[in-house]
Design an enzyme around this catalytic site. Structure first.
Site, PDB file in Angstrom:
ATOM      1  N   CYS A   1      25.324   3.434  63.934  1.00  0.00           N
ATOM      2  CA  CYS A   1      24.743   4.558  64.661  1.00  0.00           C
ATOM      3  C   CYS A   1      23.222   4.431  64.777  1.00  0.00           C
ATOM      4  O   CYS A   1      22.542   4.152  63.792  1.00  0.00           O
ATOM      5  CB  CYS A   1      25.100   5.846  63.917  1.00  0.00           C
ATOM      6  SG  CYS A   1      24.346   7.292  64.626  1.00  0.00           S
TER       7      CYS A   1
ATOM      8  N   CYS B   1      19.931  11.483  60.986  1.00  0.00           N
ATOM      9  CA  CYS B   1      21.007  12.475  60.972  1.00  0.00           C
ATOM     10  C   CYS B   1      21.501  12.699  59.552  1.00  0.00           C
ATOM     11  O   CYS B   1      21.516  11.793  58.735  1.00  0.00           O
ATOM     12  CB  CYS B   1      22.140  11.964  61.855  1.00  0.00           C
ATOM     13  SG  CYS B   1      23.635  12.936  61.793  1.00  0.00           S
TER      14      CYS B   1
ATOM     15  N   CYS C   1      26.295  11.252  58.155  1.00  0.00           N
ATOM     16  CA  CYS C   1      26.860  10.139  57.379  1.00  0.00           C
ATOM     17  C   CYS C   1      25.878   9.737  56.278  1.00  0.00           C
ATOM     18  O   CYS C   1      24.679   9.841  56.466  1.00  0.00           O
ATOM     19  CB  CYS C   1      27.110   8.926  58.271  1.00  0.00           C
ATOM     20  SG  CYS C   1      28.399   9.162  59.492  1.00  0.00           S
TER      21      CYS C   1
ATOM     22  N   GLN D   1      42.805  19.848  58.811  1.00  0.00           N
ATOM     23  CA  GLN D   1      42.138  18.618  58.356  1.00  0.00           C
ATOM     24  C   GLN D   1      41.549  17.863  59.543  1.00  0.00           C
ATOM     25  O   GLN D   1      42.181  17.788  60.605  1.00  0.00           O
ATOM     26  CB  GLN D   1      43.139  17.719  57.623  1.00  0.00           C
ATOM     27  CG  GLN D   1      43.669  18.310  56.319  1.00  0.00           C
ATOM     28  CD  GLN D   1      42.667  18.238  55.171  1.00  0.00           C
ATOM     29  OE1 GLN D   1      41.564  17.711  55.295  1.00  0.00           O
ATOM     30  NE2 GLN D   1      43.052  18.805  54.033  1.00  0.00           N
TER      31      GLN D   1
ATOM     32  N   CYS E   1      39.080  17.933  47.429  1.00  0.00           N
ATOM     33  CA  CYS E   1      37.996  17.312  48.191  1.00  0.00           C
ATOM     34  C   CYS E   1      36.733  17.226  47.354  1.00  0.00           C
ATOM     35  O   CYS E   1      35.667  16.931  47.876  1.00  0.00           O
ATOM     36  CB  CYS E   1      37.743  18.093  49.472  1.00  0.00           C
ATOM     37  SG  CYS E   1      37.305  19.807  49.174  1.00  0.00           S
TER      38      CYS E   1
ATOM     39  N   CYS F   1      28.640  10.379  68.811  1.00  0.00           N
ATOM     40  CA  CYS F   1      28.802  10.280  67.365  1.00  0.00           C
ATOM     41  C   CYS F   1      30.004   9.378  67.117  1.00  0.00           C
ATOM     42  O   CYS F   1      31.113   9.688  67.563  1.00  0.00           O
ATOM     43  CB  CYS F   1      29.030  11.667  66.772  1.00  0.00           C
ATOM     44  SG  CYS F   1      29.480  11.616  65.042  1.00  0.00           S
TER      45      CYS F   1
HETATM   46  N1  SAH Z   1      46.197  22.798  52.546  1.00  0.00           N
HETATM   47  C1  SAH Z   1      45.553  23.103  53.793  1.00  0.00           C
HETATM   48  C2  SAH Z   1      44.202  23.796  53.656  1.00  0.00           C
HETATM   49  C3  SAH Z   1      43.258  23.227  52.653  1.00  0.00           C
HETATM   50  S1  SAH Z   1      41.598  23.784  52.783  1.00  0.00           S
HETATM   51  C4  SAH Z   1      45.426  21.869  54.655  1.00  0.00           C
HETATM   52  O1  SAH Z   1      45.529  20.749  54.179  1.00  0.00           O
HETATM   53  O2  SAH Z   1      45.195  22.012  55.863  1.00  0.00           O
HETATM   54  C5  SAH Z   1      41.513  25.078  51.631  1.00  0.00           C
HETATM   55  C6  SAH Z   1      42.078  26.381  52.141  1.00  0.00           C
HETATM   56  O3  SAH Z   1      41.932  27.340  51.096  1.00  0.00           O
HETATM   57  C7  SAH Z   1      41.373  26.978  53.348  1.00  0.00           C
HETATM   58  O4  SAH Z   1      42.330  27.230  54.339  1.00  0.00           O
HETATM   59  C8  SAH Z   1      40.778  28.292  52.820  1.00  0.00           C
HETATM   60  O5  SAH Z   1      40.785  29.330  53.772  1.00  0.00           O
HETATM   61  C9  SAH Z   1      41.702  28.611  51.684  1.00  0.00           C
HETATM   62  N2  SAH Z   1      41.193  29.467  50.596  1.00  0.00           N
HETATM   63  C10 SAH Z   1      39.938  29.561  50.106  1.00  0.00           C
HETATM   64  N3  SAH Z   1      39.905  30.383  49.039  1.00  0.00           N
HETATM   65  C11 SAH Z   1      41.177  30.814  48.841  1.00  0.00           C
HETATM   66  C12 SAH Z   1      41.791  31.667  47.871  1.00  0.00           C
HETATM   67  N4  SAH Z   1      41.086  32.241  46.900  1.00  0.00           N
HETATM   68  N5  SAH Z   1      43.106  31.872  47.948  1.00  0.00           N
HETATM   69  C13 SAH Z   1      43.852  31.287  48.930  1.00  0.00           C
HETATM   70  N6  SAH Z   1      43.324  30.472  49.865  1.00  0.00           N
HETATM   71  C14 SAH Z   1      42.002  30.230  49.828  1.00  0.00           C
END
Ligand code: SAH
Length: 505
Positions: free
Chosen positions: A113, A119, A122, A336, A461, A212
């Site tokens: 990039c 930026c 990354c 995701q 994550c 990007c």
């Molecule tokens: N498993 C899903 C989302 C993961 S991201 C996937 O893979 O797509 C984490 C998620 O947790 C988000 O959607 C967020 O809104 C939710 N979240 C955050 N705090 C929370 C809580 N206290 N109770 C339930 N969900 C929550």
């Protein structure tokens, strides 16, 4: 800050450094580091030093030592010797700017990039991809050992098995979503006008960007088109300082399998002048667009979306597919960003759940029910819980869309809903959690321990909070068996992993 993932927002470097400095109160005035020389530091601001790089921080900065003093140097890689200029000195560490590579690492590559240096998106484009994958695995191991106090297994050694990071064969153009700030400034063509792009590292100054390399090229195209239309229609742009101006962000999501596109214009105010013109021009330029949405955010905040979402044209959702399951995704739902690797991650999670078709499974933090529906194909019954009500609406719709009848969903905080399920007599065989960066709520971990499932599958994550939570579960009678890091965010320092835990017999 990572540009596109609110889930990954914020670095915890600040928090860390404050606590380590605060822990040693030696009576020196706070903030003295910037104002005057730090008396006992072996280096001072503006010094030029030669530094050997011995590691990388979780943000991907090189860690070096000059006279035993720790310096963080962006762009330097482990094994390198660099000349650097000290920019900032704190009590126990400092920051320096890379001036010259004296000995370059064999892992160093030329970033693809053109604006990589400026930026903030990354962090690892100067490191070859295989080295990134090894570093990510090592980063998980370090967190598990240091924070989680776990023993990592190896050749003949008993302990947690940490697999190699699952990487991509083609690690570019992988993102399905872009969230791009809009402002006024000097555009790529050199004129003062509406610009859109990414924040410069550590600031909110927008760099006008047309391309990007980690985005689906459709998302790049959407941003270019929105910029052109905004300029032609003369829309006012939001200014963070004054709080004036209308257009704040453009968010776009492209279904990799479906090709469907959603565009969200985030505005500082309810009225979007010439809304019909916007719709017409977007549709002419992008016939694949299925949903054009306005989100209203009038607050002085870094949070991108406000509470009000209006469909300007088309559907309120777009559809996409992961491993043969169709998903409806609305503007504000979490989905995701790297679909190819998401399939790898979810398959691994299902694998670790070891389902035979009869089990009851809880999917905590389920978003729009993605992991839940992967699990439902192999389980007896799945219960999903998620805090965002719109996501739960999507999850229910998604189950119907795929004729999946053994999954149910409830909106609310996992740490409140799951204890209630326990009282109602739900006994899970497996609990899957996929929390945001801050990890699981302690009340949820207590409930998991009280419910005693055979197995816990933890998708994370953030290796630090993962390690902390695994330790709690270990102390409560669970054993960490395997960990698989999956590279969801190539060229960035973000590390995703999935963990298999078993109840100790
Ligand atoms: N498993 C899903 C989302 C993961 S991201 C996937 O893979 O797509 C984490 C998620 O947790 C988000 O959607 C967020 O809104 C939710 N979240 C955050 N705090 C929370 C809580 N206290 N109770 C339930 N969900 C929550």
């Amino acid at each position: 800050m990572n540009r596109n993932q609110s889930r990954n927002a914020g670095s915890n470097r600040k928090g860390k450094s404050q606590s380590s400095a605060g822990g040693r109160n030696n009576g020196r005035a706070r903030g003295g580091a910037q104002a005057a020389a730090v008396v006992d530091a072996p280096v001072q601001k503006n010094d030029e030093v030669v530094v050997d790089i011995i590691g990388l921080t979780h943000d991907g900065e090189g860690v070096g030592r000059a006279d035993g003093f720790t310096l963080f140097i962006q762009g330097a890689l482990p094994g390198e010797r660099v000349r650097a200029k000290v920019m900032k000195v704190k009590k126990t560490f400092g920051y320096a700017r890379l001036q010259e590579l004296l000995d370059a690492s064999a892992d160093r590559i030329v970033p693809v990039c053109g604006i990589y240096d400026k930026c903030g998106g990354c962090q690892l484009q100067h490191m070859n991809y295989d080295a990134q994958l090894s570093w990510k695995r090592q980063h998980v191991i370090d967190a598990l050992e240091r924070i989680g106090k776990l023993t990592i297994g190896g050749d003949d050694k008993e302990g947690v098995v940490v697999h190699p990071t699952v990487g991509m064969t083609e690690p570019w153009r992988y993102r399905n979503k872009a969230q791009v700030p809009i402002g006024a400034g000097v555009s790529a063509s050199g004129s003062q006008e509406l610009i859109a792009g990414f924040y410069a590292k550590g600031s909110h100054r927008i760099i006008d960007t047309d391309e990007c390399h980690i985005q689906h090229d459709r998302n790049d195209e959407v941003v270019r088109i929105v910029k052109t239309i905004g300029r032609e229609l003369g829309v006012s742009v939001y200014d963070e300082e004054s709080g004036q101006g209308l257009l704040r962000h453009v968010m776009t999501r492209t279904g990799f399998v479906s090709g469907e596109i959603m565009i969200v214009l985030v505005t500082n105010g309810r009225k979007l002048p010439q809304a019909e013109q916007w719709v017409e021009r977007i549709r002419t330029a992008l016939p694949e667009v299925k949903s054009i949405v306005q989100n209203v955010n009038t607050r002085d905040t870094n949070v991108i979306f406000g509470d009000e979402t209006k469909v300007l044209w088309g559907s309120e959702v777009i559809y996409d597919e992961l491993d043969g399951i169709r998903f409806a995704i609305s503007a504000r739902s979490f989905y995701q960003v790297n679909p190819a690797q998401t399939v790898e991650l979810y398959r691994k999670a299902v694998d670790y759940a070891q389902l035979t078709g009869t089990e009851s499974v809880i999917d905590a933090y389920c978003g729009i029910g993605t992991i839940s529906l992967f699990l439902a194909r192999k389980a007896g019954r799945v219960y999903g819980v998620e805090i965002v009500p719109e996501a739960i609406e999507d999850a229910k719709r998604n189950a119907k869309l795929n004729d999946i009848t053994n999954a149910s969903f409830e909106a609310g905080p996992a740490e409140v809903v799951i204890p209630r399920w326990r009282e109602e007599g739900i006994i899970p065989d497996v609990i899957v959690v996929d929390p945001p960066r801050k990890g699981c709520d302690p009340a949820l971990l207590d409930t998991i321990l009280a419910m005693q499932p055979e197995r816990v599958v933890y998708v994370s994550c953030n290796p630090s909070t993962l390690a902390r939570d695994l330790q709690t579960l270990e102390e409560g009678g669970y054993k960490t068996v395997e960990v698989t890091p999956v590279d969801m965010f190539p060229w960035t320092s973000h590390v995703e992993s999935v963990v298999w835990m078993e109840k100790r017999k």
